[in-house]
Write a protein that holds these residues in place. Structure first.
Motif, short mmCIF file in Angstrom:
data_model
loop_
_atom_site.label_atom_id
_atom_site.label_comp_id
_atom_site.label_asym_id
_atom_site.label_seq_id
_atom_site.Cartn_x
_atom_site.Cartn_y
_atom_site.Cartn_z
N UNK A 178 54.68 33.73 81.85
CA UNK A 178 54.27 35.06 82.27
C UNK A 178 53.97 35.98 81.09
N UNK A 179 52.97 36.82 81.27
CA UNK A 179 52.66 37.88 80.33
C UNK A 179 52.57 39.19 81.11
N UNK A 180 52.54 40.28 80.40
CA UNK A 180 52.43 41.58 81.06
C UNK A 180 51.00 41.81 81.53
N UNK A 181 50.82 42.59 82.59
CA UNK A 181 49.46 42.94 83.02
C UNK A 181 48.67 43.61 81.89
N UNK A 182 49.36 44.36 81.03
CA UNK A 182 48.68 45.03 79.92
C UNK A 182 48.07 44.02 78.96
N UNK A 183 48.81 42.96 78.66
CA UNK A 183 48.29 41.93 77.75
C UNK A 183 47.14 41.17 78.41
N UNK A 184 47.26 40.93 79.71
CA UNK A 184 46.17 40.24 80.43
C UNK A 184 44.91 41.09 80.40
N UNK A 185 45.06 42.40 80.66
CA UNK A 185 43.88 43.28 80.66
C UNK A 185 43.25 43.37 79.27
N UNK B 137 62.20 41.18 94.56
CA UNK B 137 62.92 41.97 95.55
C UNK B 137 62.55 43.44 95.49
N UNK B 138 61.46 43.75 94.82
CA UNK B 138 60.99 45.11 94.76
C UNK B 138 61.57 45.97 93.65
N UNK B 139 62.61 45.48 92.96
CA UNK B 139 63.23 46.32 91.92
C UNK B 139 63.73 45.54 90.71
N UNK B 140 63.72 44.21 90.76
CA UNK B 140 64.20 43.42 89.62
C UNK B 140 63.05 43.03 88.71
N UNK B 141 63.26 43.16 87.40
CA UNK B 141 62.25 42.74 86.44
C UNK B 141 61.07 43.68 86.38
#
Length: 204
Positions: free
Chosen positions: A142-149, A179-183
């Motif tokens: 996994x990478x962050x959406x920022x790095x993907x963009x 679960x909507x709030x983890x990670x």
């Protein structure tokens, strides 16, 4: 009483042996078969390692990062073990390590240069943290959406497609918090690159 204890010993030994055989069959054979059967029936993809196949051949797993060479691919986080599953682990370098500071600066400059294309330059100071730091396992897909963009313009240019099309793929492969709030939100590079390969195959 002494002789009675001796005569009881063979019976106890036989009972213990029977129990050993029964438990070996139940816990060593039947229980694993039941667990395997349930896993194959209900979670066959995950039970088999979340494998990714192309043309009937397993090319990777969505759980394990691997190297993707070339500007036409999204790149994962760095790996201290060079993405070798037998060498999983981090560098064990602390935040005060001069070696780590120099390594991050080197990676930051390299990533910025790689992702800079005509009309879309990337400054080293804008490179996301996950692009220059390895995960603890060295195999995090996994990478962050920022790095993907940040990689969008490079990938789109290398593949001859519009940045909007690549951005849409990133959005499709962005996973929310557990679960909507983890990670944090994340993008799986392996499945994203598999989608890129499918996109290229469809365009031919």
């Amino acid at each position: 009483m002494f002789s009675g204890s001796l005569s009881a010993a063979p019976r106890q030994l036989l009972a213990g042996l029977r129990m050993l055989i029964v438990m070996t069959v139940v816990l060593g054979a039947l229980f694993p078969l039941v667990v395997w059967g349930v896993g194959q029936a209900a979670f066959s993809d995950k039970a088999n390692g979340s494998q990714i196949e192309r043309g009937g051949t397993v090319v990777g797993s969505s759980l394990l990062a691997s190297t993707f060479d070339g500007p036409q691919w999204f790149h994962p986080r760095p790996s201290a073990g060079e993405y070798d599953t037998l060498a999983s682990g981090g560098t064990n370098l602390g935040p005060n390590s001069e070696k780590l500071v120099a390594l991050i600066a080197e990676r930051r400059a390299k990533v910025a240069a790689e992702d800079s294309v005509p009309g879309a330059s990337v400054a080293p100071s804008d490179v996301p943290t996950d692009a220059v730091t390895a995960s603890f396992s060295g195999l995090d897909p996994d990478i962050s959406p920022a790095y993907a963009r940040q990689q969008t313009a490079r990938v789109a240019r290398a593949r001859g497609v519009s940045p909007e099309r690549v951005t849409a793929l990133i959005a499709q492969h962005t996973e929310g918090r557990q679960l909507g709030y983890l990670g944090v939100e994340r993008v799986n590079v392996v499945t994203l690159n598999a989608a890129l390969a499918d996109l290229a195959a469809t365009a031919k």
